[in-house]
Design a protein around this motif. Structure first.
Motif, PDB file in Angstrom:
ATOM      1  N   ALA A 221       0.835  -1.207   0.000  1.00 26.77           N
ATOM      2  CA  ALA A 221       0.000   0.000   0.000  1.00 26.77           C
ATOM      3  C   ALA A 221       0.872   1.260   0.000  1.00 26.77           C
ATOM      4  O   ALA A 221       0.533   2.257  -0.653  1.00 26.77           O
ATOM      5  CB  ALA A 221      -0.928  -0.004   1.214  1.00 26.77           C
ATOM      6  N   ASP A 222       1.984   1.220   0.721  1.00 33.98           N
ATOM      7  CA  ASP A 222       2.904   2.362   0.733  1.00 33.98           C
ATOM      8  C   ASP A 222       3.445   2.660  -0.663  1.00 33.98           C
ATOM      9  O   ASP A 222       3.653   3.822  -1.029  1.00 33.98           O
ATOM     10  CB  ASP A 222       4.065   2.097   1.691  1.00 33.98           C
ATOM     11  CG  ASP A 222       3.645   2.202   3.148  1.00 33.98           C
ATOM     12  OD1 ASP A 222       2.559   2.757   3.422  1.00 33.98           O
ATOM     13  OD2 ASP A 222       4.399   1.720   4.024  1.00 33.98           O
ATOM     14  N   HIS A 223       3.678   1.603  -1.447  1.00 33.63           N
ATOM     15  CA  HIS A 223       4.186   1.820  -2.803  1.00 33.63           C
ATOM     16  C   HIS A 223       3.102   2.369  -3.727  1.00 33.63           C
ATOM     17  O   HIS A 223       3.406   3.115  -4.668  1.00 33.63           O
ATOM     18  CB  HIS A 223       4.789   0.531  -3.362  1.00 33.63           C
ATOM     19  CG  HIS A 223       6.187   0.293  -2.881  1.00 33.63           C
ATOM     20  ND1 HIS A 223       7.278   0.955  -3.401  1.00 33.63           N
ATOM     21  CD2 HIS A 223       6.677  -0.491  -1.896  1.00 33.63           C
ATOM     22  CE1 HIS A 223       8.384   0.574  -2.772  1.00 33.63           C
ATOM     23  NE2 HIS A 223       8.038  -0.299  -1.853  1.00 33.63           N
ATOM     24  N   LYS A 283       9.441  -8.625 -17.317  1.00 36.78           N
ATOM     25  CA  LYS A 283       8.796  -7.553 -18.100  1.00 36.78           C
ATOM     26  C   LYS A 283       9.194  -6.172 -17.578  1.00 36.78           C
ATOM     27  O   LYS A 283       9.479  -5.257 -18.357  1.00 36.78           O
ATOM     28  CB  LYS A 283       7.274  -7.706 -18.039  1.00 36.78           C
ATOM     29  CG  LYS A 283       6.722  -8.897 -18.801  1.00 36.78           C
ATOM     30  CD  LYS A 283       5.198  -8.885 -18.736  1.00 36.78           C
ATOM     31  CE  LYS A 283       4.594 -10.040 -19.496  1.00 36.78           C
ATOM     32  NZ  LYS A 283       3.106 -10.034 -19.429  1.00 36.78           N
ATOM     33  N   ILE A 284       9.198  -6.039 -16.247  1.00 39.14           N
ATOM     34  CA  ILE A 284       9.539  -4.743 -15.650  1.00 39.14           C
ATOM     35  C   ILE A 284      10.979  -4.375 -15.958  1.00 39.14           C
ATOM     36  O   ILE A 284      11.283  -3.229 -16.329  1.00 39.14           O
ATOM     37  CB  ILE A 284       9.307  -4.784 -14.130  1.00 39.14           C
ATOM     38  CG1 ILE A 284       7.804  -4.885 -13.831  1.00 39.14           C
ATOM     39  CG2 ILE A 284       9.897  -3.537 -13.459  1.00 39.14           C
ATOM     40  CD1 ILE A 284       7.476  -5.057 -12.372  1.00 39.14           C
ATOM     41  N   GLU A 285      11.873  -5.345 -15.856  1.00 38.94           N
ATOM     42  CA  GLU A 285      13.290  -5.080 -16.121  1.00 38.94           C
ATOM     43  C   GLU A 285      13.509  -4.686 -17.580  1.00 38.94           C
ATOM     44  O   GLU A 285      14.320  -3.795 -17.880  1.00 38.94           O
ATOM     45  CB  GLU A 285      14.117  -6.315 -15.778  1.00 38.94           C
ATOM     46  CG  GLU A 285      15.611  -6.083 -15.876  1.00 38.94           C
ATOM     47  CD  GLU A 285      16.427  -7.264 -15.382  1.00 38.94           C
ATOM     48  OE1 GLU A 285      17.668  -7.186 -15.436  1.00 38.94           O
ATOM     49  OE2 GLU A 285      15.820  -8.261 -14.945  1.00 38.94           O
ATOM     50  N   GLN A 286      12.803  -5.316 -18.486  1.00 39.58           N
ATOM     51  CA  GLN A 286      12.932  -4.974 -19.905  1.00 39.58           C
ATOM     52  C   GLN A 286      12.520  -3.534 -20.159  1.00 39.58           C
ATOM     53  O   GLN A 286      13.172  -2.818 -20.919  1.00 39.58           O
ATOM     54  CB  GLN A 286      12.077  -5.931 -20.743  1.00 39.58           C
ATOM     55  CG  GLN A 286      12.622  -7.347 -20.807  1.00 39.58           C
ATOM     56  CD  GLN A 286      11.674  -8.308 -21.516  1.00 39.58           C
ATOM     57  OE1 GLN A 286      10.499  -8.001 -21.735  1.00 39.58           O
ATOM     58  NE2 GLN A 286      12.187  -9.472 -21.897  1.00 39.58           N
ATOM     59  N   GLY A 309       9.538   0.843 -10.450  1.00 35.88           N
ATOM     60  CA  GLY A 309      10.199   0.410  -9.220  1.00 35.88           C
ATOM     61  C   GLY A 309       9.199  -0.008  -8.157  1.00 35.88           C
ATOM     62  O   GLY A 309       9.372  -1.032  -7.470  1.00 35.88           O
ATOM     63  N   SER A 310       8.131   0.764  -8.001  1.00 36.00           N
ATOM     64  CA  SER A 310       7.106   0.430  -7.004  1.00 36.00           C
ATOM     65  C   SER A 310       6.350  -0.838  -7.392  1.00 36.00           C
ATOM     66  O   SER A 310       6.039  -1.675  -6.542  1.00 36.00           O
ATOM     67  CB  SER A 310       6.137   1.602  -6.834  1.00 36.00           C
ATOM     68  OG  SER A 310       6.756   2.671  -6.154  1.00 36.00           O
ATOM     69  N   LEU A 311       6.038  -0.986  -8.682  1.00 34.88           N
ATOM     70  CA  LEU A 311       5.349  -2.203  -9.125  1.00 34.88           C
ATOM     71  C   LEU A 311       6.208  -3.444  -8.890  1.00 34.88           C
ATOM     72  O   LEU A 311       5.692  -4.501  -8.494  1.00 34.88           O
ATOM     73  CB  LEU A 311       4.989  -2.094 -10.607  1.00 34.88           C
ATOM     74  CG  LEU A 311       3.874  -1.100 -10.955  1.00 34.88           C
ATOM     75  CD1 LEU A 311       3.704  -0.996 -12.473  1.00 34.88           C
ATOM     76  CD2 LEU A 311       2.555  -1.505 -10.307  1.00 34.88           C
ATOM     77  N   ARG A 312       7.499  -3.288  -9.085  1.00 35.42           N
ATOM     78  CA  ARG A 312       8.391  -4.431  -8.840  1.00 35.42           C
ATOM     79  C   ARG A 312       8.395  -4.805  -7.361  1.00 35.42           C
ATOM     80  O   ARG A 312       8.376  -5.987  -7.001  1.00 35.42           O
ATOM     81  CB  ARG A 312       9.806  -4.098  -9.312  1.00 35.42           C
ATOM     82  CG  ARG A 312      10.779  -5.255  -9.138  1.00 35.42           C
ATOM     83  CD  ARG A 312      12.027  -5.074  -9.959  1.00 35.42           C
ATOM     84  NE  ARG A 312      12.830  -6.277  -9.985  1.00 35.42           N
ATOM     85  CZ  ARG A 312      13.815  -6.502 -10.859  1.00 35.42           C
ATOM     86  NH1 ARG A 312      14.081  -5.585 -11.781  1.00 35.42           N
ATOM     87  NH2 ARG A 312      14.511  -7.605 -10.822  1.00 35.42           N
TER      88      ARG A 312
END
Length: 334
Positions: A221-223, A283-286, A309-312
């Motif tokens: 939630a913080d992210h 996917k996020i890193e790509q 970054g937050s999704l990761r």
């Protein structure tokens, strides 16, 4: 830890007696005709005193040099320990500290009421709610609020909707309230098996896992809040919004999957969640390693990296929840 051994005595045809150690009786201030609890557990029989009586009231004496935030931290620590009443005394009239403390209690704690108040003292009553709100139900509600926060946080960035971002940020207080409440419940359950049963848990070891789960949801939630804060300060929106929406949907799916595994105690579902999270991370890193487009502004690129970054991190917290589900479920299988 001292271990006592006693022989079983029999009186009459069907009554068995075991004497209590004198040292234990004295340490718990017990006397003739006082009651103790005997609770059958998987490893034997637990004999305990009434933990609610022992945790009846805590007193906090705020010092002249204590800041309002320091007084609030002390209050929260006593709340989390499980005290039924918390009395705060001040060396002198301090309206700023008292107002700050009451505002923090209202925002972040469940079941707390101010029952007495004077210019230099405040008494709060913490209402028992073990049977009304079991841990799993609290976890489920925390997860539902958080997953919706993530969805709306992404929409606030993509649509440059600052009012939506502010509304999502305000929801974080509700997640914090549940987190503190769950932690208080689990602390009480570790001390008192009757509370453990009322929370619909079977083993004190589960308490550790559920505290970690609650913390993981609270951090997720913080992210969502971090994403919204970026939406509030961004002036150019976000580039490649469709890709962000697609990845966010995958992350929310992983998060929901981890909660399903936990609430259903499904090892299979937990392992599926781990696999999904690993795919999302790729996917996020790509997307993170793609060079900035020529037309993309620096502010838009910073927003993109913040969101990714937050999704990761949310996906990683989902893995932690899935791991907790495996740990709890594996104990029940064996």
């Amino acid at each position: 830890m001292q271990v006592f051994t006693r022989r079983i005595q029999q009186t009459g045809k069907s009554t068995y007696i075991v004497s209590l150690p004198r040292e234990w009786v004295a340490a718990n201030n017990l006397k003739k005709f006082d009651q103790v609890r005997m609770i059958p557990v998987s490893t034997g029989l637990l004999i305990t005193v009434d933990s609610e009586a022992k945790m009846s009231e805590a007193e906090i004496r705020a010092g002249r040099s204590d800041t309002p935030a320091e007084a609030a931290r002390l209050f929260f620590s006593k709340y989390l320990e499980g005290y039924a009443k918390i009395r705060v005394t001040f060396p002198e009239y301090s309206p700023q500290t008292m107002s700050f403390l009451k505002e923090r209690i209202r925002r972040w704690l469940v079941g707390v009421e101010i029952v007495e108040e004077s210019s230099t003292e405040m008494l709060a009553q913490c209402l028992p709610m073990h049977d009304k709100l079991p841990v799993k139900l609290s976890i489920e509600r925390m997860g539902s609020i958080t997953s919706n926060m993530v969805v709306d946080a992404i929409n606030s960035v993509v649509e440059a909707n600052k009012s939506l971002a502010e509304e999502v940020i305000s929801r974080d207080d509700e997640v914090d309230r549940f987190y503190h409440f769950v932690t208080r419940q689990l602390n009480a359950a570790v001390r008192d098996y009757s509370v453990l049963n009322s929370l619909q848990l079977e083993d004190p070891a589960e308490c550790i896992a559920y505290v970690l789960v609650a913390k993981s949801i609270e951090r997720a939630a913080d992210h969502a809040v971090n994403i919204c804060k970026r939406a509030l300060h961004s002036s150019s929106g976000i580039f490649d919004a469709d890709s962000i929406v697609d990845i966010s949907e995958d992350v929310v799916g992983v998060f929901k999957s981890s909660l399903t595994a936990l609430l259903g105690l499904s090892i299979k579902k937990a392992n599926e969640t781990m696999t999904l999270s690993e795919r999302v991370a790729v996917k996020i890193e790509q997307l993170q390693t793609l060079p900035p487009r020529k037309k993309e502004k620096a502010d838009s690129q910073a927003t993109l990296l913040t969101v990714l970054g937050s999704l990761r991190r949310i996906a990683e917290y989902s893995e932690d929840i899935a791991e907790a589900a495996i740990n709890i479920a594996s104990r029940k299988v064996t």
